[in-house]
Write a protein that holds these residues in place. Structure first.
Motif, PDB file in Angstrom:
ATOM      1  N   PHE A  84       3.908   8.466   7.021  1.00 16.49           N
ATOM      2  CA  PHE A  84       5.150   8.457   7.787  1.00 16.49           C
ATOM      3  C   PHE A  84       6.211   9.383   7.204  1.00 16.49           C
ATOM      4  O   PHE A  84       7.362   9.362   7.633  1.00 16.49           O
ATOM      5  CB  PHE A  84       5.692   7.025   7.868  1.00 16.49           C
ATOM      6  N   GLY A  85       5.825  10.190   6.216  1.00 18.34           N
ATOM      7  CA  GLY A  85       6.773  11.115   5.603  1.00 18.34           C
ATOM      8  C   GLY A  85       7.823  10.422   4.755  1.00 18.34           C
ATOM      9  O   GLY A  85       8.923  10.938   4.571  1.00 18.34           O
ATOM     10  N   GLN A 135       0.866  -1.182   0.000  1.00 21.40           N
ATOM     11  CA  GLN A 135       0.000   0.000   0.000  1.00 21.40           C
ATOM     12  C   GLN A 135       0.904   1.235   0.000  1.00 21.40           C
ATOM     13  O   GLN A 135       1.097   1.877   1.026  1.00 21.40           O
ATOM     14  CB  GLN A 135      -0.881  -0.025   1.254  1.00 21.40           C
ATOM     15  N   PRO A 136       1.476   1.590  -1.162  1.00 22.29           N
ATOM     16  CA  PRO A 136       2.474   2.668  -1.220  1.00 22.29           C
ATOM     17  C   PRO A 136       2.013   4.015  -0.668  1.00 22.29           C
ATOM     18  O   PRO A 136       2.834   4.780  -0.164  1.00 22.29           O
ATOM     19  CB  PRO A 136       2.794   2.780  -2.713  1.00 22.29           C
ATOM     20  N   ASP A 137       0.717   4.306  -0.711  1.00 23.11           N
ATOM     21  CA  ASP A 137       0.267   5.597  -0.190  1.00 23.11           C
ATOM     22  C   ASP A 137       0.412   5.699   1.326  1.00 23.11           C
ATOM     23  O   ASP A 137       0.362   6.792   1.883  1.00 23.11           O
ATOM     24  CB  ASP A 137      -1.159   5.920  -0.636  1.00 23.11           C
ATOM     25  N   GLY A 174      -3.548  11.307   6.800  1.00 20.84           N
ATOM     26  CA  GLY A 174      -3.780  10.413   5.674  1.00 20.84           C
ATOM     27  C   GLY A 174      -3.999   8.956   6.028  1.00 20.84           C
ATOM     28  O   GLY A 174      -4.214   8.130   5.150  1.00 20.84           O
ATOM     29  N   PHE A 175      -3.950   8.609   7.304  1.00 19.76           N
ATOM     30  CA  PHE A 175      -4.191   7.219   7.693  1.00 19.76           C
ATOM     31  C   PHE A 175      -5.677   6.921   7.553  1.00 19.76           C
ATOM     32  O   PHE A 175      -6.513   7.656   8.067  1.00 19.76           O
ATOM     33  CB  PHE A 175      -3.749   6.966   9.135  1.00 19.76           C
ATOM     34  N   ILE A 176      -5.997   5.861   6.833  1.00 15.41           N
ATOM     35  CA  ILE A 176      -7.398   5.478   6.664  1.00 15.41           C
ATOM     36  C   ILE A 176      -7.606   4.071   7.235  1.00 15.41           C
ATOM     37  O   ILE A 176      -6.683   3.249   7.231  1.00 15.41           O
ATOM     38  CB  ILE A 176      -7.841   5.543   5.183  1.00 15.41           C
ATOM     39  N   PRO A 177      -8.801   3.793   7.754  1.00 10.88           N
ATOM     40  CA  PRO A 177      -9.058   2.490   8.376  1.00 10.88           C
ATOM     41  C   PRO A 177      -8.790   1.293   7.463  1.00 10.88           C
ATOM     42  O   PRO A 177      -8.453   0.218   7.943  1.00 10.88           O
ATOM     43  CB  PRO A 177     -10.537   2.571   8.763  1.00 10.88           C
ATOM     44  N   GLN A 178      -8.895   1.468   6.154  1.00 11.51           N
ATOM     45  CA  GLN A 178      -8.644   0.361   5.235  1.00 11.51           C
ATOM     46  C   GLN A 178      -7.201  -0.136   5.314  1.00 11.51           C
ATOM     47  O   GLN A 178      -6.902  -1.252   4.902  1.00 11.51           O
ATOM     48  CB  GLN A 178      -8.968   0.762   3.786  1.00 11.51           C
ATOM     49  N   TYR A 179      -6.313   0.689   5.851  1.00  7.49           N
ATOM     50  CA  TYR A 179      -4.924   0.244   6.002  1.00  7.49           C
ATOM     51  C   TYR A 179      -4.824  -0.953   6.935  1.00  7.49           C
ATOM     52  O   TYR A 179      -3.888  -1.735   6.846  1.00  7.49           O
ATOM     53  CB  TYR A 179      -4.030   1.377   6.503  1.00  7.49           C
TER      54      TYR A 179
END
Length: 118
Positions: free
Chosen positions: A16-17, A9-11, A74-79
């Motif tokens: 994490f910068g 998941q490259p995004d 940018g953290f989304i629950p799908q991660y």
């Protein structure tokens, strides 16, 4: 394990910068290394406390709250789903590529518990 998540998941790298770090150099970046250590410490804690469900629930709730705060970055629950897939794949690799039913069920249960609490 953390590298596997970033590759799948490259995004996630942006959270994490790490988005500007070339893929071949990412594992040498101090931010990457720091979070990789956090991953390892978390799994060490989980393994050491498998018989203490209440402690694990509290730990995962705290972990979930910390990640919820990162939604603004940018953290989304799908991660979490990507994490689960990578964790399962890592477990297969740790088992030498063999899919021992008991081991895989244990890892799936652990990952499901993490996802459920978060």
């Amino acid at each position: 394990m953390f590298l596997k998540v970033l590759l799948a998941q490259p995004d996630v790298k942006a959270v994490f910068g790490l988005q500007k770090i070339p893929q071949g150099r990412i594992k040498y970046d101090p931010r990457f290394r720091q979070h990789a250590v956090v991953f390892l410490k978390t799994f060490d804690y989980i393994i050491k406390n498998l018989s203490h469900i209440e402690k694990l629930e509290q730990h995962f709730q705290t972990l979930g709250r910390r990640h919820a705060v990162m939604q603004g970055r940018g953290f989304i629950p799908q991660y979490w789903e990507t994490f689960a897939e990578c964790m399962t794949q890592s477990a297969i690799e740790w088992e030498g590529g063999l899919r021992c039913r008991e081991t895989m069920n244990a890892w799936r249960l652990l990952v499901s518990f993490i996802l459920l609490v978060n």
